[in-house]
Each structure stands twice: as structure tokens, then as C-alpha cells.
Motif scaffolding. Structure first.
Motif, short mmCIF file in Angstrom:
data_model
loop_
_atom_site.label_atom_id
_atom_site.label_comp_id
_atom_site.label_asym_id
_atom_site.label_seq_id
_atom_site.Cartn_x
_atom_site.Cartn_y
_atom_site.Cartn_z
N ASP A 199 1.03 -1.34 0.25
CA ASP A 199 0.37 0.28 -0.27
C ASP A 199 0.95 1.28 0.08
OD1 ASP A 199 -1.78 2.26 0.23
OD2 ASP A 199 -3.05 0.88 1.41
N GLU A 200 0.98 1.55 -1.33
CA GLU A 200 2.34 3.18 -1.70
C GLU A 200 1.69 3.98 0.06
OE1 GLU A 200 1.49 4.18 -5.18
OE2 GLU A 200 2.62 2.59 -6.45
N SER A 201 0.19 4.71 -0.33
CA SER A 201 -0.33 5.80 0.38
C SER A 201 0.19 5.15 2.07
CB SER A 201 -1.98 5.71 0.48
OG SER A 201 -3.04 4.24 0.72
N THR A 202 0.16 4.61 2.80
CA THR A 202 0.65 4.43 4.24
C THR A 202 1.86 3.50 4.60
OG1 THR A 202 -0.01 1.72 4.21
CG2 THR A 202 -1.72 3.43 4.94
N GLY A 203 2.11 3.05 3.81
CA GLY A 203 3.62 2.70 3.46
C GLY A 203 3.97 0.48 3.63
N ILE A 204 2.27 0.52 4.35
CA ILE A 204 2.68 -1.21 4.99
C ILE A 204 2.57 -2.15 3.77
CG2 ILE A 204 0.67 -3.08 6.04
CD1 ILE A 204 2.05 -0.63 7.48
N LYS A 206 1.57 -6.10 2.29
CA LYS A 206 1.08 -6.99 2.71
C LYS A 206 1.36 -8.33 2.90
CE LYS A 206 -2.44 -3.71 2.70
NZ LYS A 206 -3.91 -3.27 2.38
N LYS A 239 7.04 0.84 6.29
CA LYS A 239 6.60 1.88 6.74
C LYS A 239 6.16 0.69 8.32
CE LYS A 239 7.58 5.77 5.54
NZ LYS A 239 8.93 6.30 6.03
N GLU A 242 2.44 -6.54 7.59
CA GLU A 242 1.03 -7.04 8.24
C GLU A 242 0.01 -7.92 7.55
OE1 GLU A 242 -3.41 -5.42 8.07
OE2 GLU A 242 -2.10 -4.06 7.04
#
Length: 266
Positions: A199-204, A206, A239, A242
Motif C-alpha cells: 500500500d503506497e499510501s501507508t507504506g504497509i 501485506k 513503514k 501486516e
């Protein structure tokens, strides 16, 4: 009910057979070395028209997850062209690509099968006893490898860490680190880690855990102290990491495939 009666009957048979198995271990029929290696040969059970009976060594190793056990048949399980690892769960749409997974899933208690380069990790339902399940697994593995057929169909496979043409630099680096740094270490314990998405927006990042890592009490520590720290160290855009369960992971994959098909159609 009918199925449970069958499994209960099988357990009774194995309980009754254990003394004879132990006697055979002393006389040379089956050898058990320090709780690790079994040598099994079943000529008395050979049927007319079946492949010749053969002896083979199958090593077993405990994993950090008590519900999973690692089996090493002493030969290549997953060829190099099939990737570093392949994980199937009962109920997956594609597990029938593997004749061996199909046979193992005939054991009601088996919930997951992971194929590594030279090993197989099999997961049972929580609370099941390997003492009774292990002989059944041995029998399936010996019969299968005696037939000398492919563990998985030889069609070209795009794995979770295959770097695709439309992957950006960050995703490509994540996949490369998971494939070259993280996966080999995780597979030492009979498990695997699968890339699901970023997820580019959160840096997570998965991921999905497989094999012995799935449901393992120490998996959260592995993710945070190992995988997450490594990815964040080498890739500033990351970041956190998950873990997704099977349903969420499958949903994420389907969404990503749909978005990629839309891009290709433009």
C-alpha cells in the motif's frame, strides 16, 4: 458422522499396531533414529499391478509450530523452475495442480501443505496428534515417490515474488528481499512467507504466512523483529508489515489481478 467413524477406526488400528511397529524398529523393518529418521519398506502390502515395493529414508523435523511437521524425502520435491516454495490449503482452488497435495488432503486432519526445494511441511488441525497422523503421511509419501510423478504440474508458474513488468522499483525491491533474504531463513523452519501487496499510501507491506509459520505463536515476533526491520532498513518507503489471513490475502490478490487486467486493457 460416517467420516468421523472411519477416522476413529483408523486411529484404533494405529494404536493397536504401535507395539508391532516398535518391534519392527528393533528388528530392522523400520528404523527410528533419535526421533528423527524413519526407513520404511512395505513389501507385505504390495498389491498386484502396483509399483515394486521400495525402501526410502524420510527424515522428519519438528517446527516451531506444534501443528506442523517437516518431512524430508531425501530427493528434490519442488524443481527450481517452480520457484522457492508452493503452499496449498484445503479449499484452495488450485491445489489440484499437485497430485501429492490431493492425496495428502484425503487425510481429514491435514489443513495445509507446503512444498520447498527438498522438503514438505504438513499442517494439521489444532489439537491433532502427530503420533497417529505421521504413519498415514509416511504411507502416502512413500507410495507417491515410488510412482516417480511430478509433485506439481510442470506448467510455467508466476510466483508471488515474480517481478512483473508493471512493478515499480519499490515493489520490485520488496519482492527481491523477500525471495533472497527472508524466504530462505523462514523455510529453514518449514514455513514460508508470501507477498500479497504493498500500500503506497501507508507504506504497509501485506504478507501471508504459510507452512509451519501459519498459526505459529512466534510468527508475530518474526514479522516485527525480522521481516519488518529488514524491509524498513533497506527500503525507506516501507513503514511496516501486516500479516493477512487466507481469506483477506485471497481477496487482495483478486483485487490486484483485477486492477492489473484493467491496466492491460487500456
Amino acid at each position: 458422522k460416517e467420516r468421523s467413524v472411519t477416522m476413529a477406526s483408523l486411529r484404533s488400528v494405529w494404536r493397536a499396531a504401535l507395539p508391532a511397529v516398535r518391534r519392527a524398529a528393533c528388528s530392522g523393518g523400520i528404523h527410528h533414529h533419535a526421533g528423527v529418521t524413519w526407513r520404511a519398506s512395505l513389501p507385505a502390502l504390495q498389491c498386484v499391478g502396483s509399483p515394486p515395493a521400495r525402501s526410502m529414508f524420510i527424515q522428519t523435523e519438528k517446527t516451531p509450530n506444534p501443528s506442523s511437521m517437516k518431512f524430508l524425502p531425501g530427493q528434490v520435491v519442488l524443481p527450481e523452475e517452480q520457484g522457492q516454495g508452493m503452499f496449498f490449503q484445503k479449499g484452495d482452488r488450485d491445489y489440484q495442480r499437485s497430485p501429492l497435495a490431493v492425496r495428502l488432503f484425503q487425510i481429514e486432519e491435514v489443513t495445509g501443505v507446503f512444498f520447498g526445494r527438498d522438503f514438505i511441511t504438513i499442517s494439521l488441525s489444532p489439537g491433532e496428534d502427530w503420533q497417529f497422523m505421521r504413519p498415514m503421511v509416511f504411507s502416502i509419501l512413500m507410495d507417491f515417490f515410488a510412482e516417480e510423478i511430478d509433485v506439481v504440474s510442470s506448467e510455467p508458474v508466476v510466483t508471488d515474488t515474480t517481478i512483473l513488468e508493471d512493478d515499480d522499483e519499490v515493489v520490485a525491491m520488496i519482492k527481491e528481499l523477500l525471495e533472497t533474504r527472508v524466504r530462505p531463513a523462514v523455510q529453514e523452519d518449514g514455513g514460508d512467507i508470501l507477498y500479497v501487496g504493498f500500500d503506497e499510501s501507508t507504506g504497509i507491506v501485506k504478507v501471508q504466512l504459510a507452512g509451519s509459520c501459519q498459526g505459529c505463536p512466534s510468527s508475530s515476533v518474526t514479522l516485527k523483529n525480522g521481516v519488518e526491520n529488514m524491509l524498513m532498513h533497506y527500503i525507506p518507503e516501507v513503514k511496516g508489515v501486516e500479516e493477512l489471513d487466507e481469506d483477506l490475502a485471497q481477496s487482495e490478490r483478486e483485487q490486484r489481478e483485477f486492477e492489473e487486467s484493467l491496466k492491460r486493457g487500456q
